[in-house]
Scaffold this motif. Sequence first.
Motif, PDB file in Angstrom:
ATOM      1  N   SER A  37       0.814  -1.217   0.000  1.00 29.13           N
ATOM      2  CA  SER A  37       0.000   0.000   0.000  1.00 29.13           C
ATOM      3  C   SER A  37       0.846   1.265   0.000  1.00 29.13           C
ATOM      4  O   SER A  37       0.380   2.327  -0.449  1.00 29.13           O
ATOM      5  CB  SER A  37      -0.944   0.007   1.215  1.00 29.13           C
ATOM      6  N   THR A  38       2.076   1.184   0.485  1.00 28.71           N
ATOM      7  CA  THR A  38       2.935   2.364   0.532  1.00 28.71           C
ATOM      8  C   THR A  38       3.959   2.391  -0.603  1.00 28.71           C
ATOM      9  O   THR A  38       4.444   3.465  -0.972  1.00 28.71           O
ATOM     10  CB  THR A  38       3.669   2.447   1.880  1.00 28.71           C
ATOM     11  N   LEU A  41       1.540   3.356  -4.251  1.00 32.11           N
ATOM     12  CA  LEU A  41       0.507   4.281  -3.787  1.00 32.11           C
ATOM     13  C   LEU A  41      -0.655   4.403  -4.762  1.00 32.11           C
ATOM     14  O   LEU A  41      -1.826   4.368  -4.372  1.00 32.11           O
ATOM     15  CB  LEU A  41       1.111   5.669  -3.562  1.00 32.11           C
ATOM     16  N   TRP A  45      -4.545   3.434  -3.759  1.00 35.81           N
ATOM     17  CA  TRP A  45      -5.646   4.387  -3.656  1.00 35.81           C
ATOM     18  C   TRP A  45      -6.671   4.199  -4.765  1.00 35.81           C
ATOM     19  O   TRP A  45      -7.871   4.451  -4.558  1.00 35.81           O
ATOM     20  CB  TRP A  45      -5.125   5.811  -3.605  1.00 35.81           C
ATOM     21  N   GLY A 439      -1.545   2.748   3.376  1.00 41.64           N
ATOM     22  CA  GLY A 439      -1.334   3.928   2.551  1.00 41.64           C
ATOM     23  C   GLY A 439      -0.563   5.035   3.225  1.00 41.64           C
ATOM     24  O   GLY A 439      -0.378   6.103   2.638  1.00 41.64           O
TER      25      GLY A 439
END
Length: 653
Positions: A37-38, A41, A45, A439
């Motif tokens: 999730s990071t 990105l 999202w 995120g």
Amino acid sequence: MPPEDLLEGSVLTRYQRWLGETRGLKFEDYSALWNWSTERLEDFWTSIWDFFDVGIHATRPSRQALGYSEMPGAQWFPGARLNFAAHALQHDDIDGDSAAVVGLDESGRQTTLSWNELRGQVGAVTDWLAVCGVTPGDRVVGYLPNIPEAVVAFLACASLGAVWSACGPEYSASGAADRLAQLDPVVLIAADSSRYSGSIHHHGDAVNALRDQIPSLREVLWISHRGAPAARGGDPLWAEVIAHPAEPIFTPVAFDHPLWVLYSSGTTGRPKGIVHGHGGVLLEQLKYLGLHANLRPGDRFWWYASTSWVMWNVQVAGLLLGATILAYDGNPSWPATDASWRIACDHHITVMGTSAAYLLACQRAGVRPGEQFDLSELRYLGSAGSPLPPSAYAWVYDAIGSHLWLSSQSGGTDIASGFAAGVPTLPVRAGEIQARALGVAMEVWDEHGTPVVATPGELVVTQPMPSMPLYFWGDRNHERYRAAYFDTYPGIWRHGDSVTLTRMGGVIIHGRSDATMNRLGVRIGGADIYEVVEQIPDIRDALVVGVEQPDGGYWMPLFVDLADGAELTDALVERIRSAIRTRVSPRHVPDEVIEVPALPRTLTGKRLEIPVKRLLQGVPVEQAINPAAVDRPQALAWFAARPPQQVRRSKSR
């Protein structure tokens, strides 16, 4: 470990299955999901947009989720058009006659708005605002307690594309004007009264004083909450406006169109207006409440908050998930400390949030909610505002019930979300927040800017988040915005929290690393207090600090250097307390007022809140500050010689 029904039935588990079915993505554990999730990105999202069906009430002509990735100024979903209120109010799968907002006050008086009634009132207020000439981008402000009308007013403002901002009546007229007047609002919506600690507080005079301090106002709309408003003249009444329900019309706005303005603590001056956008808040709250709080349609959601606190905004966002929200006007500890648990029982609350301070107060008072009330329907208990010590975790599971999921978290006004949060599929460890939120590229850096684990350091965020502030109100060239978060590490968000990232992925919050105080879940800046105290002739100088204590308590003393010939009498202490309470708010009143022989400052005249706080926590002088940078270094010795327990025993009134 979480129970099986939470592991298998949570929204997070459903989201992970959906990722496998639609994206072909499989993750062995939460850590792997967080890494993806990071690191990806845009993919993450975009998946939030799709999983929560944002496209039902929005358009996204570009497939690009992140048009510009540098901080500050990252651009999310360029070309998208949406409206926060549309997503909050349009739920095809929810019975329109079921409850959307329940209003409750200390007396037990209850009002309920169904989803149909909520939409009708929002439409009526939107029409009235339009007749008043309010257009997208205009500012509408509220001076309101936590009542259903505040929810309606905000959603009406959002549906029109106007910008909302509010203060609770715990702020004096001047305290509210410091925040609201800088927006040049065109409409003020205000309640004539509120309840707190068994009393009705009338606000007519304060509203009229606030009106006088905001020359841009064209209209004041009064909510006659418990009687006729004071000196309203020809002002319209809320009851008249909502007498003609209408289906709201939602104005599509850009992803980064301003939604609301929240406020910083005002540590170094006038409170900063933090502007968040429709799209960023929408996506963050869908993710945060859905995946990290497991909020679902039909839940009954109550997070005790004032309209001044970001958690009020978070609770309103519960409507996005189809939950029924409870708006409570009153003191959560009145008429007894256990009052909130009675409310949770009587109103069948399933997802509840409170402050760490309230939980600690219940623990100290020997409250046993699980024995006193039927809380079997309560499955989630959130704690925010300040760190929750390990002893409180033990108390929650012993005194309330082992069926609960206790979720401490950390984030706040700056992002209207959380950096670290609960995770329904992970175990709860005493004294820790379960994990970094999805995120959120959060790291902990040492003084050299190197990431560390299992060692205290600075909370930083290395990648943008959709709900980071668009800008500060009136901040030309983003100078104040950069100074607030990006001066220490250019391009990297430094939040100002001292934290530890554990080897198991948990997060321990040690407190603020800057001068902001955090009391009863509300961030407080010294500037508001100094502005009042410095006008008292007997006070030469003053300094206020907030000290986190090992037992989970919080101590906020005000140190005063008296003018020649003055004495710290009981009468002077009461004058100080009364002035702060009247001109700012009761939350700003210090725990103690303590006389000191002198107050040190930097050579350029700046107060030394952080060094003094560190001295009171037992940090040696040479580690707290360089004495060569202090105008009166001998004054540091007074604080260094008095650890908190000794200071509290010293003469104070």
